[in-house]
Design a protein around this motif. Structure first.
Motif, PDB file in Angstrom:
ATOM      1  N   PRO A  71       0.924   4.595  67.040  1.00 52.45           N
ATOM      2  CA  PRO A  71       1.386   3.378  67.733  1.00 52.45           C
ATOM      3  C   PRO A  71       1.937   3.694  69.130  1.00 52.45           C
ATOM      4  O   PRO A  71       1.655   2.966  70.088  1.00 52.45           O
ATOM      5  N   ARG A  72       2.698   4.791  69.257  1.00 52.46           N
ATOM      6  CA  ARG A  72       3.272   5.132  70.561  1.00 52.46           C
ATOM      7  C   ARG A  72       2.154   5.463  71.547  1.00 52.46           C
ATOM      8  O   ARG A  72       2.202   5.076  72.717  1.00 52.46           O
ATOM      9  N   LEU A  73       1.145   6.191  71.065  1.00 53.84           N
ATOM     10  CA  LEU A  73       0.006   6.504  71.944  1.00 53.84           C
ATOM     11  C   LEU A  73      -0.741   5.231  72.313  1.00 53.84           C
ATOM     12  O   LEU A  73      -1.142   5.039  73.463  1.00 53.84           O
ATOM     13  N   ALA A  74      -0.913   4.335  71.335  1.00 56.97           N
ATOM     14  CA  ALA A  74      -1.645   3.090  71.588  1.00 56.97           C
ATOM     15  C   ALA A  74      -0.943   2.269  72.668  1.00 56.97           C
ATOM     16  O   ALA A  74      -1.585   1.669  73.539  1.00 56.97           O
ATOM     17  N   SER A  75       0.382   2.286  72.636  1.00 53.94           N
ATOM     18  CA  SER A  75       1.112   1.510  73.644  1.00 53.94           C
ATOM     19  C   SER A  75       0.956   2.131  75.031  1.00 53.94           C
ATOM     20  O   SER A  75       1.154   1.469  76.044  1.00 53.94           O
ATOM     21  N   ALA A  76       0.562   3.409  75.070  1.00 56.55           N
ATOM     22  CA  ALA A  76       0.251   4.052  76.355  1.00 56.55           C
ATOM     23  C   ALA A  76      -1.245   3.954  76.665  1.00 56.55           C
ATOM     24  O   ALA A  76      -1.725   4.575  77.619  1.00 56.55           O
ATOM     25  N   GLY A  77      -1.947   3.195  75.849  1.00 52.41           N
ATOM     26  CA  GLY A  77      -3.384   2.999  76.093  1.00 52.41           C
ATOM     27  C   GLY A  77      -4.249   4.145  75.613  1.00 52.41           C
ATOM     28  O   GLY A  77      -5.409   4.274  76.002  1.00 52.41           O
ATOM     29  N   ILE A  78      -3.712   5.004  74.748  1.00 49.26           N
ATOM     30  CA  ILE A  78      -4.467   6.174  74.277  1.00 49.26           C
ATOM     31  C   ILE A  78      -4.823   6.002  72.805  1.00 49.26           C
ATOM     32  O   ILE A  78      -3.947   5.737  71.978  1.00 49.26           O
ATOM     33  N   ALA A  79      -6.112   6.165  72.501  1.00 48.46           N
ATOM     34  CA  ALA A  79      -6.561   6.077  71.111  1.00 48.46           C
ATOM     35  C   ALA A  79      -6.862   7.473  70.579  1.00 48.46           C
ATOM     36  O   ALA A  79      -7.559   8.247  71.238  1.00 48.46           O
ATOM     37  N   VAL A  80      -6.335   7.792  69.420  1.00 49.03           N
ATOM     38  CA  VAL A  80      -6.726   9.037  68.750  1.00 49.03           C
ATOM     39  C   VAL A  80      -8.153   8.855  68.249  1.00 49.03           C
ATOM     40  O   VAL A  80      -8.460   7.867  67.584  1.00 49.03           O
ATOM     41  N   GLN A  81      -9.024   9.787  68.598  1.00 52.17           N
ATOM     42  CA  GLN A  81     -10.421   9.668  68.169  1.00 52.17           C
ATOM     43  C   GLN A  81     -10.690  10.352  66.840  1.00 52.17           C
ATOM     44  O   GLN A  81     -11.513   9.894  66.060  1.00 52.17           O
ATOM     45  N   GLY A  82     -10.043  11.488  66.648  1.00 57.75           N
ATOM     46  CA  GLY A  82     -10.346  12.205  65.420  1.00 57.75           C
ATOM     47  C   GLY A  82      -9.299  13.244  65.083  1.00 57.75           C
ATOM     48  O   GLY A  82      -8.406  13.539  65.874  1.00 57.75           O
ATOM     49  N   VAL A  83      -9.409  13.763  63.869  1.00 56.91           N
ATOM     50  CA  VAL A  83      -8.593  14.902  63.458  1.00 56.91           C
ATOM     51  C   VAL A  83      -9.545  16.009  63.011  1.00 56.91           C
ATOM     52  O   VAL A  83     -10.671  15.746  62.589  1.00 56.91           O
ATOM     53  N   ARG A  84      -9.075  17.248  63.135  1.00 52.86           N
ATOM     54  CA  ARG A  84      -9.897  18.380  62.705  1.00 52.86           C
ATOM     55  C   ARG A  84      -9.191  19.141  61.606  1.00 52.86           C
ATOM     56  O   ARG A  84      -8.003  19.464  61.720  1.00 52.86           O
ATOM     57  N   LEU A  85      -9.946  19.462  60.544  1.00 47.77           N
ATOM     58  CA  LEU A  85      -9.514  20.343  59.452  1.00 47.77           C
ATOM     59  C   LEU A  85     -10.189  21.685  59.667  1.00 47.77           C
ATOM     60  O   LEU A  85     -11.372  21.727  59.996  1.00 47.77           O
ATOM     61  N   ASP A  86      -9.478  22.786  59.431  1.00 47.38           N
ATOM     62  CA  ASP A  86     -10.067  24.105  59.714  1.00 47.38           C
ATOM     63  C   ASP A  86      -9.778  25.124  58.623  1.00 47.38           C
ATOM     64  O   ASP A  86     -10.029  26.307  58.809  1.00 47.38           O
ATOM     65  N   SER A  87      -9.240  24.709  57.493  1.00 53.96           N
ATOM     66  CA  SER A  87      -8.936  25.700  56.446  1.00 53.96           C
ATOM     67  C   SER A  87      -8.809  24.984  55.107  1.00 53.96           C
ATOM     68  O   SER A  87      -8.732  23.755  55.046  1.00 53.96           O
ATOM     69  N   GLY A  88      -8.775  25.812  54.055  1.00 54.27           N
ATOM     70  CA  GLY A  88      -8.615  25.266  52.708  1.00 54.27           C
ATOM     71  C   GLY A  88      -9.891  24.611  52.194  1.00 54.27           C
ATOM     72  O   GLY A  88     -10.976  24.823  52.731  1.00 54.27           O
ATOM     73  N   ASP A  89      -9.758  23.824  51.138  1.00 55.96           N
ATOM     74  CA  ASP A  89     -10.889  23.093  50.543  1.00 55.96           C
ATOM     75  C   ASP A  89     -11.157  21.871  51.422  1.00 55.96           C
ATOM     76  O   ASP A  89     -10.419  20.873  51.368  1.00 55.96           O
ATOM     77  N   LEU A  90     -12.197  21.955  52.216  1.00 61.61           N
ATOM     78  CA  LEU A  90     -12.421  20.920  53.229  1.00 61.61           C
ATOM     79  C   LEU A  90     -12.688  19.549  52.594  1.00 61.61           C
ATOM     80  O   LEU A  90     -12.266  18.516  53.128  1.00 61.61           O
ATOM     81  N   GLY A  91     -13.368  19.527  51.456  1.00 64.53           N
ATOM     82  CA  GLY A  91     -13.677  18.255  50.803  1.00 64.53           C
ATOM     83  C   GLY A  91     -12.406  17.581  50.279  1.00 64.53           C
ATOM     84  O   GLY A  91     -12.173  16.380  50.473  1.00 64.53           O
ATOM     85  N   GLU A  92     -11.576  18.373  49.619  1.00 62.58           N
ATOM     86  CA  GLU A  92     -10.312  17.878  49.064  1.00 62.58           C
ATOM     87  C   GLU A  92      -9.392  17.373  50.185  1.00 62.58           C
ATOM     88  O   GLU A  92      -8.836  16.273  50.128  1.00 62.58           O
ATOM     89  N   HIS A  93      -9.241  18.188  51.232  1.00 67.46           N
ATOM     90  CA  HIS A  93      -8.395  17.774  52.360  1.00 67.46           C
ATOM     91  C   HIS A  93      -8.961  16.529  53.030  1.00 67.46           C
ATOM     92  O   HIS A  93      -8.209  15.635  53.421  1.00 67.46           O
ATOM     93  N   ALA A  94     -10.274  16.472  53.175  1.00 67.60           N
ATOM     94  CA  ALA A  94     -10.879  15.323  53.861  1.00 67.60           C
ATOM     95  C   ALA A  94     -10.559  14.031  53.110  1.00 67.60           C
ATOM     96  O   ALA A  94     -10.223  13.009  53.721  1.00 67.60           O
ATOM     97  N   ARG A  95     -10.649  14.073  51.769  1.00 64.65           N
ATOM     98  CA  ARG A  95     -10.351  12.863  50.993  1.00 64.65           C
ATOM     99  C   ARG A  95      -8.887  12.434  51.171  1.00 64.65           C
ATOM    100  O   ARG A  95      -8.594  11.260  51.397  1.00 64.65           O
ATOM    101  N   LYS A  96      -7.989  13.414  51.092  1.00 60.54           N
ATOM    102  CA  LYS A  96      -6.563  13.075  51.229  1.00 60.54           C
ATOM    103  C   LYS A  96      -6.250  12.570  52.637  1.00 60.54           C
ATOM    104  O   LYS A  96      -5.519  11.599  52.821  1.00 60.54           O
ATOM    105  N   VAL A  97      -6.811  13.259  53.618  1.00 65.84           N
ATOM    106  CA  VAL A  97      -6.540  12.895  55.012  1.00 65.84           C
ATOM    107  C   VAL A  97      -7.127  11.518  55.322  1.00 65.84           C
ATOM    108  O   VAL A  97      -6.490  10.677  55.972  1.00 65.84           O
ATOM    109  N   ARG A  98      -8.328  11.258  54.817  1.00 70.98           N
ATOM    110  CA  ARG A  98      -8.968   9.960  55.036  1.00 70.98           C
ATOM    111  C   ARG A  98      -8.078   8.836  54.475  1.00 70.98           C
ATOM    112  O   ARG A  98      -7.875   7.795  55.118  1.00 70.98           O
TER     113      ARG A  98
END
Lengths: 459, 459
Positions: free
Chosen positions: A251-278
């Motif tokens: 929200p703070r970034l949005a009020s500055a006109g900045i949109a987060v485009q994505g997040v990156r995962l780089d370790s662990g069980d990528l499928g498991e983390h992706a589900r939780k993060v999503r």
């Protein structure tokens, strides 16, 4: 390529094996300047590849067009006490004056099918062997690996992250080129962007997070610094906690006109983390934020993750792509097939070759899928499309090379024409028929050799 | 290196990942110029390696000393719509002004032991990550493979034949360097001879034989052309028949003052052929002619052949060396360990690192063999020899680099100091102890991170 773009300097004519130069001196001293025909091809496919994908022709043609010995190179050779002055003088004037026929970059090919033929005076065709193999082998290796990744990840964003563990500078830059022409979206390697116009992509390193007092501060700083491309690395300390911080910050970034485009995962069980993060992102109202995964990614992992339904939008693929780690070399060769008008054939155990100037004809079924190839001699008209075409005459390209974007579109069509079984990860075999004409020439070449063993040779 | 020797051009500062540049812009805009400490180390050994062998420091130091953005590079970056003008101006003046500590090239090392430490203002230490890893990883990879070959082949002549299937130009040249420093005798790669002074070696290709009317004529021609180095390739058509031709030819060559030095086998069962060929040569009075073998050679095949007593005097080793084919990449990293005086630590799953400026102490037993290492913090005096020493201060080497010959002699002594179990092909483990001091610092770094997760950070 204009001189104003940064690029990797060409390696020069001494990037060759010593024996090429000593053999050349032999040819020179016996006036062995007759026309030689060499072909580059690969032998048996590794078990983890269903096809090869031709690449590297562009750099091979650059090399042939630019081939010459500089004064510094000639002076150095003269100090080596192996080469006579008349031969050094000959090298000073040496240029590549031959013809080249080739399959276009991005064409799938199979064992024993040549993808490049050089027709030139023997010394010229011989000298270029080492570097031509070096150039064609590497990009073909990477393109053949990248094709498997692309076929496993339809619709996904794929980015080459491999520079750091690529085998040196040229490998990093050319792996970016080879993977982009096959369908990757971008590379992280800046020089590949500068030299070839490949789109660049990148996120942030763990060190950026670590250099800040805390992760949230690092995220906010990065977003303000690069507002057009905010992809945040969230696994430095705890992946799900990182995702929660992104939700808190948005929200703070949005009020500055900045949109987060994505997040990156780089370790662990990528499928498991992706589900939780999503789930964390979605609950936080960030359903437009994409999930990008990296870390030991290859076509097998992608296949597994997508089969599980892991909510991952894109992949960064590094070491396993840029080193083709499951098959880091192809069994390929550049062999003399004809000299002075006579067919030649090597018969070494397990390494025998098909002689003569060859052509590959490819047939298609009614659905437009490849159904089989015939390997035969040039001029032996056969059903199907002839894959090997003239590209260079008397040392000059016949036409400007296609752009990398054109090669990329061509490659997409080629991959779409492969039989379904070949596109998967399970081993599958494609039918290649060797023509009777070619078999007859091989027998003739053997008779010539037999003559050479005892009786007087036929030439 | 004088400018008069041919050499591969350096790749330039754009041989980096995009995120280094975007992070740098972030550091620049927040005045994050405090001192950062990064270390390069490798994680778990592949099952087919008992130790790593450090290499590539020389090229890493060249890179750091020469680091700067050219006008062409700056102009290109300015067109990328990612970087602000003030940042581009900053890059124009950027040089590497930091310190470097390192293990000497040719030192065996083990998981988690750093072989290079950079201490520099954060942007400088960050920018160089991609290329430093690229340089250190590749030569360490090849040296670690070459060491296994050297240890399996005491007293044998070993020649690098790998250029053609090395991954590009730089890989070919640097693989020659890495294998020579470990104890190889020579390389076939001409540019590596020109650039590094490595002895060159080579025989002839099958195409040379095939271009002649028959094999005997090709042998005779080659011997007259290169009388000082007559090694004849005898497997083009039939290996034993080729050996018989050498015997038949030798008296005529001897009467011309030319001695055949060796024959090369390149296909089939090398042990079986070597025995038959040795017998043919000996019966023909050519007991001084050596037998040289090539074709899919690696440390396993050499071990097998020599265990069988195969009469082979030397080996040409290509693809499996230059691509380190059984382990084509090492799991290595360059990680931030300290920033602005505070320890930093990445805790990503399976990829956690040891923080702080580290030192490795190596102990030796009474026979002079390594008996164990301690990984601890710099300044934590511990029994044993400290392996990490200062090599660069404020961006300049502290002393001229050792010559390649000196590195080679040092490496020989290092290999001779390894425990016998580590020198073989069976897996063996070397003891590395992590000190309590280092464990305490890791716990402290974790407390700082925990602070960063929720409460106010300590800095």
């Amino acid at each position: 390529m204009t001189q104003k773009r940064p690029h990797l300097a060409d390696a020069g004519v001494l990037l060759t094996d010593l024996y090429q130069l000593t053999m050349l001196q032999g040819y020179f001293e016996r006036d062995m300047f007759d026309t030689a025909v060499f072909e580059f091809f690969a032998r048996k496919l590794p078990g983890c590849r269903n096809f090869y994908l031709a690449a590297g022709l562009e750099q091979a043609l650059d090399y042939l067009e630019q081939l010459r010995f500089s004064d510094i190179e000639l002076e150095w050779l003269a100090t080596q006490r192996m080469f006579r002055p008349a031969f050094i003088d000959y090298l000073a004037g040496l240029r590549f004056t031959g013809d080249v026929h080739a399959m276009p970059e991005g064409t799938p090919f199979f064992p024993d099918e040549p993808i490049l033929r050089v027709t030139a005076p023997l010394p010229e065709a011989q000298l270029v062997e080492s570097r031509l193999i070096n150039l064609l082998h590497f990009q073909t290796l990477i393109a053949s690996k990248a094709a498997r990744v692309v076929l496993q990840a339809p619709g996904k964003r794929l980015v080459d992250f491999g520079l750091r563990r690529a085998h040196g500078a040229e490998a990093g830059v050319l792996a970016a080129r080879a993977s982009y022409l096959v369908g990757f979206s971008a590379t992280a390697t800046v020089l590949a962007g500068a030299q070839f116009g490949i789109p660049l992509a990148g996120t942030m390193a763990h060190s950026f997070i670590q250099a800040h007092a805390n992760e949230a501060e690092a995220f906010e700083h990065f977003a303000h610094s690069l507002p057009a491309s905010v992809v945040l690395l969230i696994d430095t300390y705890d992946t799900e906690a990182g995702a929660a911080k992104v939700v808190g910050l948005a929200p703070r970034l949005a009020s500055a006109g900045i949109a987060v485009q994505g997040v990156r995962l780089d370790s662990g069980d990528l499928g498991e983390h992706a589900r939780k993060v999503r789930a964390i992102l979605d609950e936080g109202g960030l359903d437009k934020v994409t999930v990008f995964a990296s870390g030991s990614v290859d076509e097998y992992l992608i296949g597994d993750l997508l089969a599980q339904g892991a909510p991952i939008d894109g992949f960064g693929i590094g070491t396993r792509l840029d080193t083709s780690s499951d098959a880091p070399a192809l069994d390929c060769a550049y062999k003399l097939q004809e000299y002075a008008g006579l067919p030649r054939r090597k018969r070494s155990e397990g390494k025998a070759t098909w002689p003569g100037r060859k052509q590959v004809y490819r047939r298609y079924d009614s659905a437009g899928l490849c159904s089989g190839d015939t390997l035969t001699l040039e001029g032996d008209a056969t059903r199907g499309a002839a894959l090997i075409q003239p590209v260079m005459r008397q040392g000059r390209r016949l036409r400007p090379s296609p752009s990398l974007e054109e090669v990329r579109r061509y490659t997409q069509r080629q991959l779409a024409s492969l039989p379904m079984a070949l596109r998967g990860l399970e081993p599958a075999v494609y039918p290649v028929h060797v023509s009777d004409t070619l078999r007859a020439l091989a027998a003739e070449a053997d008779r010539l050799i037999t003559g050479g063993r005892g009786a007087a040779p036929p030439s």
